[in-house]
Design an enzyme around this catalytic site. Structure first.
Site, PDB file in Angstrom:
ATOM      1  CG  ASP A 182      74.812  91.378   1.383  1.00  0.00           C
ATOM      2  OD1 ASP A 182      74.862  90.134   1.535  1.00  0.00           O
ATOM      3  OD2 ASP A 182      73.853  91.961   0.855  1.00  0.00           O
ATOM      4  CG  ASP A 231      78.707  73.503   4.270  1.00  0.00           C
ATOM      5  OD1 ASP A 231      77.905  74.196   4.916  1.00  0.00           O
ATOM      6  OD2 ASP A 231      79.334  72.554   4.794  1.00  0.00           O
ATOM      7  CG  HIS A 263      79.442  81.316   1.478  1.00  0.00           C
ATOM      8  ND1 HIS A 263      80.404  81.532   0.525  1.00  0.00           N
ATOM      9  CD2 HIS A 263      79.562  80.022   1.844  1.00  0.00           C
ATOM     10  CE1 HIS A 263      81.103  80.426   0.324  1.00  0.00           C
ATOM     11  NE2 HIS A 263      80.612  79.486   1.114  1.00  0.00           N
ATOM     12  CD  GLU A 315      78.675  79.114   5.254  1.00  0.00           C
ATOM     13  OE1 GLU A 315      79.848  79.414   5.550  1.00  0.00           O
ATOM     14  OE2 GLU A 315      78.338  77.968   4.892  1.00  0.00           O
TER      15      GLU A 315
HETATM   16  O1  9MR Z   1      79.884  78.236  12.989  1.00  0.00           O
HETATM   17  C1  9MR Z   1      81.207  77.736  12.854  1.00  0.00           C
HETATM   18  C2  9MR Z   1      82.150  78.668  13.572  1.00  0.00           C
HETATM   19  O2  9MR Z   1      81.893  78.630  14.964  1.00  0.00           O
HETATM   20  C3  9MR Z   1      83.595  78.279  13.274  1.00  0.00           C
HETATM   21  O3  9MR Z   1      84.451  79.265  13.817  1.00  0.00           O
HETATM   22  C4  9MR Z   1      83.810  78.152  11.771  1.00  0.00           C
HETATM   23  C5  9MR Z   1      85.230  77.727  11.401  1.00  0.00           C
HETATM   24  O4  9MR Z   1      85.495  76.448  11.852  1.00  0.00           O
HETATM   25  O5  9MR Z   1      82.901  77.223  11.221  1.00  0.00           O
HETATM   26  C6  9MR Z   1      81.557  77.603  11.379  1.00  0.00           C
HETATM   27  O6  9MR Z   1      80.735  76.633  10.838  1.00  0.00           O
HETATM   28  C7  9MR Z   1      80.741  76.446   9.435  1.00  0.00           C
HETATM   29  C8  9MR Z   1      81.046  74.976   9.207  1.00  0.00           C
HETATM   30  O7  9MR Z   1      82.348  74.688   9.568  1.00  0.00           O
HETATM   31  C9  9MR Z   1      80.747  74.519   7.787  1.00  0.00           C
HETATM   32  N1  9MR Z   1      79.441  74.932   7.357  1.00  0.00           N
HETATM   33  C10 9MR Z   1      79.235  76.359   7.461  1.00  0.00           C
HETATM   34  C11 9MR Z   1      79.372  76.799   8.901  1.00  0.00           C
HETATM   35  C12 9MR Z   1      79.023  78.278   9.057  1.00  0.00           C
HETATM   36  O8  9MR Z   1      79.972  79.118   8.488  1.00  0.00           O
END
Ligand code: 9MR
Length: 572
Positions: free
Chosen positions: A541, A167, A493, A550
């Site tokens: 994947d 994102d 992602h 991601e």
């Molecule tokens: O890395 C984050 C993980 O620890 C959390 O469990 C998750 C859900 O809240 O979010 C991950 O971080 C994401 C973030 O919220 C938005 N950008 C992408 C991040 C990686 O997936």
């Protein structure tokens, strides 16, 4: 150049260093050891032995044997491990085997930059793109960003920094740990002797600042630090000195979404104590790193760090909500005692002021407590410990020794985990959560530091075993780093590297680390395709699986640290 080998033999697909351990895992139902041979590119057996039966591996559901071919110390390309008539992927044994990994994992950050054009001359034309989020239509940010309604009545220039992940949000708490890991890798590299002392020298990376006389890892980190400084509430405003928690689109965008064509409104979300302490910690680290390199910038950082600390002390319990996840991630955290400890540690090492040493002594994370094996964006006390344990400071030598010892104690626990795992990974079978690859990196850091503190190679070998897992010695026989190995993740992602959904866009660049298995199945693709998976196999994947596949700055920063460590040790 080499044809793929048999998927039942799982090893570090890029390879090994001649003088370091060389271990593999093989799926084989035999209950007794079986013979193995190591063959060079000409097919000649150069080493042989028998496997160790490990048996059922809970994390993967596999029945496995392990192979240790460390005794072979030759070098070359095109080696294969042969077990029970099956031959592995080809791999290299060389002193420089991890150098490119260190370089490309750092290059990831240039690719993720916001507010600057990514140049074809530096990254190749598929990865080039115009600057994103400089307030040029249709972008609505980040040069003049409003707050969410009711949060503030002014606008901020919050351009620059790195996009967080797949994102295009920018989150202070995740920027904080990511910068810290890059700067810590730099600080560590200054104490290394031999070939890798200047691993991140000026001109070593393909970035616009190469040639400016400053280490390239510092140039890259500074891009984000400048953004973090912009997120501080200005003097004279309510909550002055705190940091806004985050800035992102009002609503989630789809995939693909090029940064420069994003038309969503960008908004600042309320300041939080956690973000403020991340700013304090990283700006204090910045102040000491740049002290002689650029005293003006160092002073700017120190002033921001002290302002942030004061603001956090005045606002010690302003928590970001864990449910504020429309348009961006929440990064919520209701326990900031660890962020306080980390910030105090950085400020203490930089300034020597007793304000901070007194605070450290009375923190619940003080030298008398234990350190968590899980450090990450919500859990930062270990970052303070690492700084106190490795950067010269005024704490008593016995306090320093206590802090180093608790890292060693945790490293012992991690070695115990590694020894119970069929694939030699420092994760228990219940620990495959969102971002497990990042967890593996960070645990490896604790092991590496324990090796530094004790001189015992078992800890170094544990850290390298963690890297082996990421590069293919795992239940899926998959390297989680794009471009490294024979079979690797390439559909992570991401809104721009979205080749899977739009053939005109590229796959992720080499050096991009996938989040890795998440046994909680937290997205639709994972739920549809991975039902009933053994924890280490809960990965796909596919670009839609944001909970397993991601990329993120805080995972790649840990990989930079670990790859640089491995490159240093491999250099001999
Ligand atoms: O890395 C984050 C993980 O620890 C959390 O469990 C998750 C859900 O809240 O979010 C991950 O971080 C994401 C973030 O919220 C938005 N950008 C992408 C991040 C990686 O997936």
């Amino acid at each position: 150049v080499y044809p793929a080998g048999d998927a039942s033999i799982r090893l570090n697909q890029i390879g090994y260093a001649p003088t370091l351990p060389k271990r593999a895992t093989v799926v084989n139902t035999s209950t007794t050891p079986v013979a193995w041979q190591l063959r060079n590119a000409a097919g000649t057996a150069v080493a042989s032995g028998t496997t160790t039966v490990k048996g059922n591996d809970a994390a993967s559901g596999d029945y496995v044997h392990t192979v240790d071919f460390s005794s072979f110390t030759g070098t070359g390309e095109g080696f294969r491990l042969e077990v029970a008539g099956r031959s592995s992927h080809a791999f290299t044994i060389a002193n420089g085997v991890y150098n490119q990994l260190a370089k490309d994992s750092l290059a990831f950050f240039y690719h993720q930059r916001s507010g600057i054009a990514i140049q074809a001359a530096l990254v190749g034309s598929p990865y080039a793109r115009p600057a994103g989020h400089l307030g040029i239509s249709p972008n609505r940010g980040d040069t003049d960003v409003p707050c969410q309604p009711g949060v503030c009545d002014y606008r901020l220039d919050a351009r620059g920094g790195w996009y967080d992940a797949g994102d295009q949000g920018k989150y202070v708490v995740n920027g904080g740990i990511s910068v810290w890991q890059l700067l810590d890798a730099y600080e560590r590299s200054r104490n290394v002797s031999g070939a890798n002392r200047n691993a991140f020298a000026d001109g070593s990376q393909a970035i616009p600042e190469a040639g400016n006389g400053v280490s390239d890892i510092l140039d890259e980190a500074r891009w984000e630090i400048e953004f973090l400084l912009r997120m501080q509430v200005p003097v004279g405003k309510p909550k002055a000195g705190m940091a806004f928690h985050k800035l992102h689109d009002q609503n989630w965008t789809g995939i693909p979404q090029r940064p420069e064509t994003d038309s969503q409104l960008r908004e600042l979300h309320p300041p939080s104590t956690a973000a403020t302490l991340n700013l304090a910690a990283v700006a204090a680290q910045c102040a000491r790193v740049w002290k002689t390199i650029n005293p003006t910038f160092a002073t700017t950082c120190q002033t921001a760090a002290e302002r942030a600390w004061t603001a956090a002390r005045a606002n010690p319990a302003v928590y970001a909500s864990g449910s504020d996840s429309t348009g961006g991630g929440a990064y919520g955290d209701n326990d900031v005692s660890d962020e306080f400890y980390w910030a105090a540690a950085e400020l203490y090492v930089t300034t020597g002021s007793s304000t901070y040493s007194s605070f450290l002594a009375s923190s619940p994370h003080n030298a008398g407590a234990s350190v968590s094996k899980n450090f990450g964006w919500p859990t930062t006390a270990a970052l303070g410990d690492i700084t106190l344990a490795t950067v010269p400071n005024g704490l008593s030598s016995s306090t320093g020794a206590t802090i180093r010892q608790r890292i060693v104690t945790q490293a012992d626990a991690l070695l115990n985990i590694i020894n119970t795992q069929g694939y030699g990974v420092p994760l228990g079978s219940a620990e495959y959560w969102w971002g497990s690859s990042g967890e593996v990196n960070n645990r490896a850091t604790l092991l590496a530091l324990a090796a530094d503190f004790t001189g015992q190679t078992k800890y170094r070998d544990g850290a390298l075993s963690a890297l082996d897992y990421l590069l293919g010695r795992n239940a899926l026989g998959n390297s989680y780093v794009t471009g490294f190995g024979t079979v690797y993740s390439k559909n992570q992602h991401h809104r721009f590297w979205a080749h899977q959904n739009d053939a005109s866009l590229p796959n992720p660049p080499a050096g991009s680390l996938a989040g890795g298995p998440d046994s909680a199945l937290e997205d639709d693709i994972a739920r549809q395709r991975l039902g009933g998976c053994a924890p280490q196999k809960c990965y796909i994947d596919d670009i839609g699986s944001y909970s397993t596949n991601e990329v993120a700055i805080n995972w790649n920063s840990g990989l930079v640290w670990l790859a640089a460590y491995a490159a240093e040790k491999a250099a001999g």
